[in-house]
Scaffold this motif. Structure first.
Motif, PDB file in Angstrom:
ATOM      1  N   ASN A 163       0.806  -1.216   0.000  1.00 27.95           N
ATOM      2  CA  ASN A 163       0.000   0.000   0.000  1.00 27.95           C
ATOM      3  C   ASN A 163       0.838   1.265   0.000  1.00 27.95           C
ATOM      4  N   ALA A 164       1.882   1.279   0.805  1.00 25.90           N
ATOM      5  CA  ALA A 164       2.638   2.519   1.002  1.00 25.90           C
ATOM      6  C   ALA A 164       3.751   2.729  -0.010  1.00 25.90           C
TER       7      ALA A 164
ATOM      8  N   LYS B  47       0.255  13.576 -10.531  1.00 23.04           N
ATOM      9  CA  LYS B  47      -0.019  12.636  -9.459  1.00 23.04           C
ATOM     10  C   LYS B  47      -1.290  13.009  -8.720  1.00 23.04           C
ATOM     11  N   GLY B  48      -2.158  12.024  -8.557  1.00 21.83           N
ATOM     12  CA  GLY B  48      -3.318  12.192  -7.714  1.00 21.83           C
ATOM     13  C   GLY B  48      -3.050  11.620  -6.342  1.00 21.83           C
ATOM     14  N   ASP B  49      -4.098  11.541  -5.517  1.00 15.27           N
ATOM     15  CA  ASP B  49      -3.895  11.036  -4.163  1.00 15.27           C
ATOM     16  C   ASP B  49      -3.489   9.571  -4.153  1.00 15.27           C
ATOM     17  N   ARG B  50      -3.938   8.794  -5.138  1.00  9.99           N
ATOM     18  CA  ARG B  50      -3.605   7.374  -5.179  1.00  9.99           C
ATOM     19  C   ARG B  50      -2.213   7.101  -5.721  1.00  9.99           C
ATOM     20  N   GLU B  51      -1.563   8.116  -6.286  1.00 11.37           N
ATOM     21  CA  GLU B  51      -0.208   7.952  -6.796  1.00 11.37           C
ATOM     22  C   GLU B  51       0.838   8.547  -5.854  1.00 11.37           C
ATOM     23  N   MET B  52       0.413   9.055  -4.711  1.00 11.76           N
ATOM     24  CA  MET B  52       1.330   9.686  -3.776  1.00 11.76           C
ATOM     25  C   MET B  52       1.711   8.733  -2.658  1.00 11.76           C
ATOM     26  N   GLY B  53       2.958   8.869  -2.187  1.00  8.78           N
ATOM     27  CA  GLY B  53       3.396   8.121  -1.026  1.00  8.78           C
ATOM     28  C   GLY B  53       3.010   8.838   0.264  1.00  8.78           C
ATOM     29  N   LEU B  54       3.432   8.280   1.392  1.00 11.12           N
ATOM     30  CA  LEU B  54       3.065   8.849   2.682  1.00 11.12           C
ATOM     31  C   LEU B  54       3.616  10.262   2.857  1.00 11.12           C
TER      32      LEU B  54
ATOM     33  N   PHE C 252      -6.958  13.498   0.643  1.00 11.23           N
ATOM     34  CA  PHE C 252      -5.544  13.165   0.858  1.00 11.23           C
ATOM     35  C   PHE C 252      -5.331  12.568   2.251  1.00 11.23           C
ATOM     36  N   ALA C 253      -6.045  13.098   3.241  1.00 12.59           N
ATOM     37  CA  ALA C 253      -5.954  12.533   4.586  1.00 12.59           C
ATOM     38  C   ALA C 253      -6.557  11.132   4.631  1.00 12.59           C
ATOM     39  N   VAL C 254      -7.645  10.937   3.887  1.00 15.79           N
ATOM     40  CA  VAL C 254      -8.263   9.610   3.818  1.00 15.79           C
ATOM     41  C   VAL C 254      -7.293   8.605   3.214  1.00 15.79           C
ATOM     42  N   GLU C 255      -6.617   9.001   2.147  1.00 14.50           N
ATOM     43  CA  GLU C 255      -5.655   8.102   1.503  1.00 14.50           C
ATOM     44  C   GLU C 255      -4.474   7.809   2.422  1.00 14.50           C
ATOM     45  N   TRP C 256      -4.063   8.790   3.214  1.00 19.07           N
ATOM     46  CA  TRP C 256      -2.958   8.584   4.156  1.00 19.07           C
ATOM     47  C   TRP C 256      -3.343   7.552   5.210  1.00 19.07           C
TER      48      TRP C 256
ATOM     49  N   ALA D 165     -13.196   7.720   9.249  1.00 18.69           N
ATOM     50  CA  ALA D 165     -13.719   7.171   8.003  1.00 18.69           C
ATOM     51  C   ALA D 165     -12.974   5.911   7.586  1.00 18.69           C
ATOM     52  N   MET D 166     -11.653   5.883   7.816  1.00 25.25           N
ATOM     53  CA  MET D 166     -10.862   4.742   7.410  1.00 25.25           C
ATOM     54  C   MET D 166     -10.728   3.677   8.489  1.00 25.25           C
ATOM     55  N   TRP D 167     -10.731   4.082   9.744  1.00 24.67           N
ATOM     56  CA  TRP D 167     -10.532   3.130  10.824  1.00 24.67           C
ATOM     57  C   TRP D 167     -11.844   2.619  11.417  1.00 24.67           C
TER      58      TRP D 167
END
Length: 451
Positions: free
Chosen positions: A168-169, A304-311, A334-338, A402-404
């Protein structure tokens, strides 16, 4: 007298030497005993850290079904992507190596989902087989508690969590960006090579622009002696003759531009046939509609979008947008993707707890029900995850919750089931009777019936 004094001194010195030797000997024995005690403590500690026979047995039971589940789930999700990708690849005349590279870049996005799914299936099948063969009953009979069975499950879950986190990361953002660049390059190269010398073609803009090229330079790809029939404006079609031309694609902006060299433009009017306009130009260029030229333009943009970015990139983007005073709706995705890069790997730990909790029954049908049970749990988890992701992207929910949220809900359920099984050895999580026993029974009061 002198000899007697000498003998006395010799005896005293000998006594001191003997006492010193005894003291050193006692200290040596004490030191040796301490060393042996420390060595035994280290050996005992290493022995406790070493996987025991039960841990190795349970881990071996989980490895095979987890591997099979990973292959099955990955193949099923890959099948869903094949028609869409093949439509693009075949239409653009991609060679075999390009097709293989596209599918390799697609694998991390699938493995990020299928690794936790496969691990849950592996836990359910392993303990379901043990339950159907009454091995769980035998282990409980000799005093093995659910907490003891949890140790090998958590060791496997830690390995799966680390692997999923890497996918993922690290692997997923790089693969997503490489996939978009590869497909975009393929589409652009096909768009440039669709024009053949001494051939009329309308594939650039079907039905609205006809193009004829007399020759194409082999090294630069520049078109020579063009004829362009432009019908984009139906009321005033144009006929353009140019000595040279080329198709310019801006990869950063995803725009398409047709650039022409010296030539003339003849404009006609379908409403007033006598109207005619002739224009000579040294250079002329006009944009082509990129959304029609590239149907998947939004997916092919190389920014790069949010899905193409690293942490690190996600954290910088969040800080940048929050520093600009933008609301949660602007930086939420971006926070959701993180958080997503941590929440999905942590699902392996949750699935390990839940898989063990659901398998500690005594039913013989536990093994046959494992696959259906894993599908049900996976369905519930990813529905909650998807709903939370959408709520977090739109700013309706705090990104971390939202993610957890799905992990918290299923993790709490797993802890409750393990506690119930630890409290009552006969508790079967798949038996509805145990839950119906908690429902209070309504008793009718005995009294005289009305006459």
């Amino acid at each position: 007298a002198a000899s007697a004094g000498t003998s006395a001194r010799s005896m005293v010195e000998y006594s001191k030497i003997t006492q010193n030797d005894c003291h050193r000997e006692r200290c040596g024995r004490v030191a040796a005993a301490c060393y042996d005690a420390r060595r035994m403590a280290v050996i005992e500690r290493l022995r406790t850290l070493r996987p025991r026979l039960l841990d190795t047995y349970i881990a071996r039971e989980m490895v095979a079904p987890t591997g099979i589940g990973l292959l099955v789930f990955t193949f099923v999700l890959l099948i869903d992507q094949i028609p869409r990708l093949l439509a693009v690849l075949v239409a653009r005349s991609a060679d075999l190596s390009t097709i293989v590279r596209v599918f390799i870049n697609l694998l991390p996005s699938i493995l990020a989902v299928t690794i936790p799914m496969a691990f849950l299936l592996g836990v359910l099948l392993a303990f379901g087989r043990m339950a159907s063969d009454s091995e769980i009953v035998a282990l409980r009979a000799v005093g093995v508690s659910p907490a003891r069975l949890l140790a090998p499950v958590m060791m496997m879950a830690a390995v799966m969590t680390a692997l999923t986190f890497y996918v993922n990361a690290v692997a997923l953002p790089a693969a997503n960006q490489a996939h978009r660049q590869l497909v975009f390059s393929l589409v652009v190269s096909k768009a440039r090579t669709v024009v053949s010398p001494r051939t009329f073609t309308d594939e650039l803009l079907p039905g609205r622009m006809m193009l004829y090229v007399q020759d194409v330079e082999p090294h630069t790809g520049v078109w020579k002696n063009l004829l362009v029939h432009d019908q984009r404006e139906a009321a005033s079609p144009k006929l353009i003759l140019a000595h040279s031309g080329e198709l310019i694609v801006d990869r950063d902006l995803g725009s398409v531009h047709l650039q022409l060299g010296p030539g003339t433009q003849h404009t006609f009017s379908t409403i007033r046939p006598r109207d005619y306009d002739r224009l000579e130009f040294g250079e002329m260029g006009f944009p082509l509609p990129a959304e029609e030229f590239f149907p998947d333009r939004k997916k092919l943009l190389l920014q790069k979008g949010d899905r193409e970015m690293g942490l690190v990139e996600l954290a910088r983007e969040i800080e940048k947008r929050r520093g600009q005073g933008k609301g949660r709706k602007e930086w939420g995705r971006f926070a959701v993707e993180w958080h997503k890069k941590f929440a999905i790997p942590a699902a392996c730990l949750v699935f390990g707890l839940l898989g063990l909790a659901l398998s500690l029954g005594s039913k013989k049908e536990a093994r046959s029900a494992a696959f259906a049970l894993s599908i049900a749990v996976i369905f519930v988890y990813y529905i909650l995850l998807r709903l939370g992701e959408q709520a977090g992207d739109t700013g309706m929910m705090v990104p971390w919750l939202a993610m957890w949220g799905a992990n918290i809900a299923l993790g709490a359920m797993a802890v409750v089931l393990l506690w119930l099984n630890h409290r009552e050895a006969a508790f079967d999580p798949l038996d509805p009777a145990h839950y119906l026993a908690w429902v209070p029974k309504v008793r009718r009061r005995q009294g005289a019936r009305p006459g």
